[in-house]
Write an enzyme that holds these catalytic residues in place. Structure first.
Site, PDB file in Angstrom:
ATOM      1  N   TRP A  41     -20.407  34.731  56.551  1.00  0.00           N
ATOM      2  CA  TRP A  41     -21.239  35.276  55.337  1.00  0.00           C
ATOM      3  C   TRP A  41     -22.641  35.726  55.426  1.00  0.00           C
ATOM      4  CZ3 TRP A  41     -18.630  30.570  55.834  1.00  0.00           C
ATOM      5  CH2 TRP A  41     -19.291  29.433  55.842  1.00  0.00           C
ATOM      6  N   ASP A  50     -29.067  23.277  44.799  1.00  0.00           N
ATOM      7  CA  ASP A  50     -27.884  22.752  45.373  1.00  0.00           C
ATOM      8  C   ASP A  50     -28.478  21.159  45.796  1.00  0.00           C
ATOM      9  OD1 ASP A  50     -29.083  23.116  47.704  1.00  0.00           O
ATOM     10  OD2 ASP A  50     -26.990  24.018  48.787  1.00  0.00           O
ATOM     11  N   TYR A  83     -26.143  27.951  39.898  1.00  0.00           N
ATOM     12  CA  TYR A  83     -26.492  27.761  40.993  1.00  0.00           C
ATOM     13  C   TYR A  83     -25.959  29.020  41.884  1.00  0.00           C
ATOM     14  CZ  TYR A  83     -25.555  27.225  46.149  1.00  0.00           C
ATOM     15  OH  TYR A  83     -25.363  27.746  47.230  1.00  0.00           O
ATOM     16  N   GLU A 103     -19.738  31.676  48.347  1.00  0.00           N
ATOM     17  CA  GLU A 103     -20.516  30.667  47.685  1.00  0.00           C
ATOM     18  C   GLU A 103     -19.516  29.867  46.757  1.00  0.00           C
ATOM     19  OE1 GLU A 103     -23.625  29.475  47.630  1.00  0.00           O
ATOM     20  OE2 GLU A 103     -24.495  31.081  49.071  1.00  0.00           O
ATOM     21  N   GLN A 126     -18.852  22.109  47.133  1.00  0.00           N
ATOM     22  CA  GLN A 126     -18.124  20.587  47.402  1.00  0.00           C
ATOM     23  C   GLN A 126     -17.306  20.578  48.585  1.00  0.00           C
ATOM     24  OE1 GLN A 126     -16.609  20.383  43.335  1.00  0.00           O
ATOM     25  NE2 GLN A 126     -17.627  18.448  43.093  1.00  0.00           N
ATOM     26  N   THR A 127     -17.693  21.639  49.677  1.00  0.00           N
ATOM     27  CA  THR A 127     -16.899  21.595  50.775  1.00  0.00           C
ATOM     28  C   THR A 127     -17.903  21.804  52.004  1.00  0.00           C
ATOM     29  OG1 THR A 127     -15.228  22.614  49.285  1.00  0.00           O
ATOM     30  CG2 THR A 127     -15.000  22.837  51.728  1.00  0.00           C
ATOM     31  N   CYS A 160     -45.598  18.020  53.158  1.00  0.00           N
ATOM     32  CA  CYS A 160     -44.550  17.209  52.719  1.00  0.00           C
ATOM     33  C   CYS A 160     -45.092  15.873  52.265  1.00  0.00           C
ATOM     34  CB  CYS A 160     -43.424  16.960  53.663  1.00  0.00           C
ATOM     35  SG  CYS A 160     -42.034  16.033  52.969  1.00  0.00           S
TER      36      CYS A 160
END
Length: 362
Positions: free
Chosen positions: A24, A138, A120, A37, A42-43, A214
């Site tokens: 994609w 996410d 999202y 998307e 959740q995968t 960071c």
């Protein structure tokens, strides 16, 4: 146009060098971006790739998806889980064709009007396909931004969420917002991982002019951020499932269209049954759920399956009906539609991965 944070250039340079070659990412067609998307919700990526390729081969554009029947869409989705996504995708495709002439809305606001598209997904599709400068949030981006800022508060709370989104927005290069969003997600997936993050490989680790670096890496304890979520206790369930055959045909039942889980998919007859009870104890439960009279026979094996916080153990047996399946009419008392299918037709049905596992034992 607002200039990007200096770290955005380093992030994009890292992404250009290190990003995974995923199907994609090879173009920015809104339809293909949107399909990916929705599937990725959740995968895991490695699970999605073959589903994505099969789905696009059958439905190459939004018009093809809109023209398809729901059963065919669910069949191609079989095993991917969270079937509500597929139903909403199908509804959204029809809305794009009917209301938008087959063209996806080019704004976050317009995308958000489509079924199954939340903040999202709207931001992801808008930025990748249309160049909208809108940050995504996410799980991966949440983790990266929480560590950059050193925020130990709940990332789901409103004030913390706004700070994380502001940090993500600050890392977007206005000329490449889609790549910027994907870069942050890629960084979280491959470098800034939940456990044992590879901080030495992170392009955002070190401070630079206009960039503070960071916080979590500087402290030396990046896994502290974000705080761990409280996990729900695992609930263990025991079920009995029957494989009922008639020659070269198999009996299946379609779940109601308004079912909370797996709506519209086909299932083998099953009922909850405590571990210590004999299979014969399932007969009245099966009759109450599906109608008819039931007998259980040869044990075929045990299937284990996980759904969110549930661990399910299923005893699979051969079974028989004491009345013809055609006499089990779906209706108000029995919302499950019965049907005999030739075994060769199973590949074209919407079957959950739990049913697929059980059928491998037959």
């Amino acid at each position: 146009m607002k200039p990007a944070n200096p770290a955005a250039a380093a992030l994009l340079a890292w992404y250009d060098r290190q990003r995974r070659d995923l199907p994609w990412r090879r173009d920015s067609d809104p339809y293909r971006v949107w399909v990916s998307e929705i599937m990725l919700q959740q995968t895991r990526v490695e699970t999605v790739v073959p589903y994505y390729e099969r789905f696009l081969a059958r439905f190459p554009d939004v018009a093809a998806l809109a023209a398809a029947g729901e059963d065919e869409v669910l069949a191609l989705w079989s095993g991917l889980g969270y079937y509500r996504r597929a139903r909403q995708m199908h509804a959204a495709a029809r809305q794009v064709v009917r209301r938008h002439g087959g063209r996806f809305p080019a704004s976050v606001e317009g995308l958000s009007t489509l079924p199954g598209i939340g903040p999202y997904t709207a931001a992801a599709v808008g930025s990748i396909a249309f160049g909208v400068v809108e940050p995504v949030m996410d799980g991966n981006v949440e983790r990266v931004t929480a560590r950059l800022l050193g925020l130990a508060e709940d990332p789901k709370s409103g004030a913390v969420r706004r700070r994380l989104l502001a940090q993500a927005a600050d890392l977007l290069e206005p000329r490449r917002p889609g790549d910027g969003n994907q870069a942050l997600m890629e960084l979280g997936a491959t470098v800034c991982t939940p456990r044992a993050p590879r901080c030495l490989l992170c392009p955002l680790r070190e401070a630079a002019p206009g960039w503070s670096g960071c916080t979590a890496a500087a402290e030396g304890d990046p896994e502290r951020y974000p705080p761990p979520r409280r996990r729900r206790a695992t609930v263990r369930e025991h079920r009995l499932m029957l494989v009922v055959e008639r020659g070269a045909e198999l009996l299946l039942f379609r779940r109601p269209q308004d079912a909370a889980l797996l709506a519209g998919t086909w299932e083998l007859p099953w009922v909850p049954l405590d571990e210590g009870l004999p299979p014969s104890a399932a007969a009245p439960l099966l009759a109450a759920r599906y109608g008819g009279g039931w007998q259980s026979g040869e044990a075929l094996g045990v299937v284990r399956h996980g759904i969110t916080h549930r661990a399910i153990e299923i005893r699979v047996h051969r079974g028989a009906l004491e009345v013809p399946a055609g006499e089990i009419a779906a209706g108000a008392a029995n919302p499950f539609e019965p049907r005999w299918f030739p075994l060769e037709a199973l590949a074209n049905l919407a079957l959950s991965s739990m049913v697929t596992k059980a059928l491998k034992l037959r």
